[in-house]
Design an enzyme around this catalytic site. Structure first.
Site, PDB file in Angstrom:
ATOM      1  N   CYS A 115     111.912  25.959  43.270  1.00  0.00           N
ATOM      2  CA  CYS A 115     110.621  26.289  42.674  1.00  0.00           C
ATOM      3  C   CYS A 115     109.603  26.119  43.783  1.00  0.00           C
ATOM      4  O   CYS A 115     109.236  24.999  44.135  1.00  0.00           O
ATOM      5  CB  CYS A 115     110.288  25.385  41.493  1.00  0.00           C
ATOM      6  SG  CYS A 115     108.635  25.699  40.827  1.00  0.00           S
ATOM      7  N   CYS A 118     105.998  24.615  42.541  1.00  0.00           N
ATOM      8  CA  CYS A 118     105.803  23.355  41.828  1.00  0.00           C
ATOM      9  C   CYS A 118     107.122  22.614  41.760  1.00  0.00           C
ATOM     10  O   CYS A 118     107.678  22.213  42.775  1.00  0.00           O
ATOM     11  CB  CYS A 118     105.241  23.688  40.442  1.00  0.00           C
ATOM     12  SG  CYS A 118     104.930  22.254  39.424  1.00  0.00           S
ATOM     13  N   SER A 119     107.672  22.460  40.570  1.00  0.00           N
ATOM     14  CA  SER A 119     108.890  21.674  40.399  1.00  0.00           C
ATOM     15  C   SER A 119     109.688  22.167  39.208  1.00  0.00           C
ATOM     16  O   SER A 119     110.390  21.400  38.578  1.00  0.00           O
ATOM     17  CB  SER A 119     108.524  20.212  40.181  1.00  0.00           C
ATOM     18  OG  SER A 119     107.689  20.133  39.045  1.00  0.00           O
ATOM     19  N   CYS A 120     109.523  23.443  38.854  1.00  0.00           N
ATOM     20  CA  CYS A 120     110.188  23.970  37.672  1.00  0.00           C
ATOM     21  C   CYS A 120     111.696  23.834  37.841  1.00  0.00           C
ATOM     22  O   CYS A 120     112.250  24.166  38.890  1.00  0.00           O
ATOM     23  CB  CYS A 120     109.798  25.424  37.437  1.00  0.00           C
ATOM     24  SG  CYS A 120     108.026  25.604  37.145  1.00  0.00           S
TER      25      CYS A 120
END
Lengths: 222, 107
Positions: A115, A118-120
């Site tokens: 991702c 972000c941190s998906c």
């Protein structure tokens, strides 16, 4: 920790990590927020404890069940590849955060999940993302030089392998369906699930090629 | 314009292959954010949370850890919506710190 930085220093390092003072500050700050919200009747301590239990529950084991079923049942695999969320739901696993796309490794094709923004991450299947997954270095480089990143993770792909990099977002998460290791014919679904590592479902590991896969399974309680 | 969080494709050093433990306060940040976004409250959506830390400035983004960013974005969003103020949070924070320091000095 040579590759990390002291919290609150200038940040050009791949991952900002809080030191003890930063962690204490974070703890006090979230408790202050909780106290304000509680006073306004918006949230209770009991709800927070239940929610913490809920987010602690998912882990490698859920993704491993999905992979093992897909290896064992070709019709299931087809349905899973067509709609990951429905496929997970067939096994009683609810993917609440987004749509899920399952991407299949095959001879000559390797999938890698990142991702960049972000941190998906498929949290309801694999739990929280590992620290390196949210690092600036992984987010930046996985799409720029995936073969080199994979090399750093010890993945040596055969010459000519196509690497497909999947950039996750808030509405769509990915799960890699690793190749079934050789010599596992006749194994039960339960036994197969034990072989599946978290990293193989992110795409930074292959199964049955390194001793690392078994040690990772042993290390993670989930 | 390319945002400071939009780093895909940038050059960077080796991936730090760390498996840090998930700390209690970090879990609490996630739990509270989830609850604030649930169907009965609808106070912070995931998009609003992301808008929070993708717009609060590159200095904060680079200074704070992953969960601290999210926590700051939660507070900012709640303040924008008039749910609470930074002043209220700071007052509670001061009280909690005093109690913690008292506990330290007596314990």
């Amino acid at each position: 920790m040579a590759h990390t930085e002291h919290a609150h220093d200038h940040g050009h390092e791949p991952l900002v990590i809080e030191d003890d003072a930063g962690n204490l500050e974070g703890l006090h700050l979230i408790e202050a927020v909780q106290a304000v919200l509680a006073r306004k009747g918006l949230i209770s301590a009991g709800e927070i404890m239940l929610e913490i239990q809920a987010i602690e529950a998912p882990g490698r084991h859920l993704g491993a069940r999905i992979v093992a079923r897909a290896w064992s049942d070709p019709a299931y695999k087809q349905r899973l590849l067509e709609n990951g969320k429905n496929g997970a739901a067939e096994l009683g696993i609810k993917v609440g955060e987004a749509q899920l796309e399952v991407v299949e490794n095959a001879p000559g094709v390797h999938n890698l999940v990142v991702c960049t923004l972000c941190s998906c991450y498929p949290r309801s299947i694999l739990g929280q993302p590992p620290s390196w997954y949210i690092s600036k270095a992984y987010r930046a480089r996985a799409v720029r030089e995936p073969a080199r990143v994979l090399e750093e993770f010890g993945v040596d792909l055969p010459e000519g392998t196509v690497i497909r990099v999947h950039d996750s977002n808030a509405d769509l998460r990915y799960l890699v369906l690793p190749e079934r290791p050789k010599g596992t014919e006749g194994m039960s679904e339960e036994a197969l699930a034990e072989l599946v590592t978290r990293d193989s479902m992110i795409g930074v590991a292959r199964l049955g090629t390194e001793a690392a896969s078994s040690s990772q399974t042993a290390r993670e309680p989930n | 314009m390319r945002g400071y969080h939009d780093i895909g494709g940038n050059a960077a050093g080796p991936v730090p292959k760390l498996e840090l433990p998930w700390l209690f306060w970090e879990k609490k940040v996630e739990a509270i954010r989830n609850l604030l976004g649930d169907g009965t409250r609808r106070l912070i959506s995931l998009d609003e949370l992301r808008h929070g830390f993708e717009s609060f400035g590159v200095e904060k983004y680079k200074r704070y850890s992953f969960y601290r960013r999210r926590l700051e974005a939660v507070i900012d969003t709640l303040e924008v919506k008039g749910v609470l103020t930074r002043g209220e949070v700071d007052a509670e924070l001061a009280r909690i710190r005093r109690e913690w320091e008292d506990g330290e000095s007596h314990g």
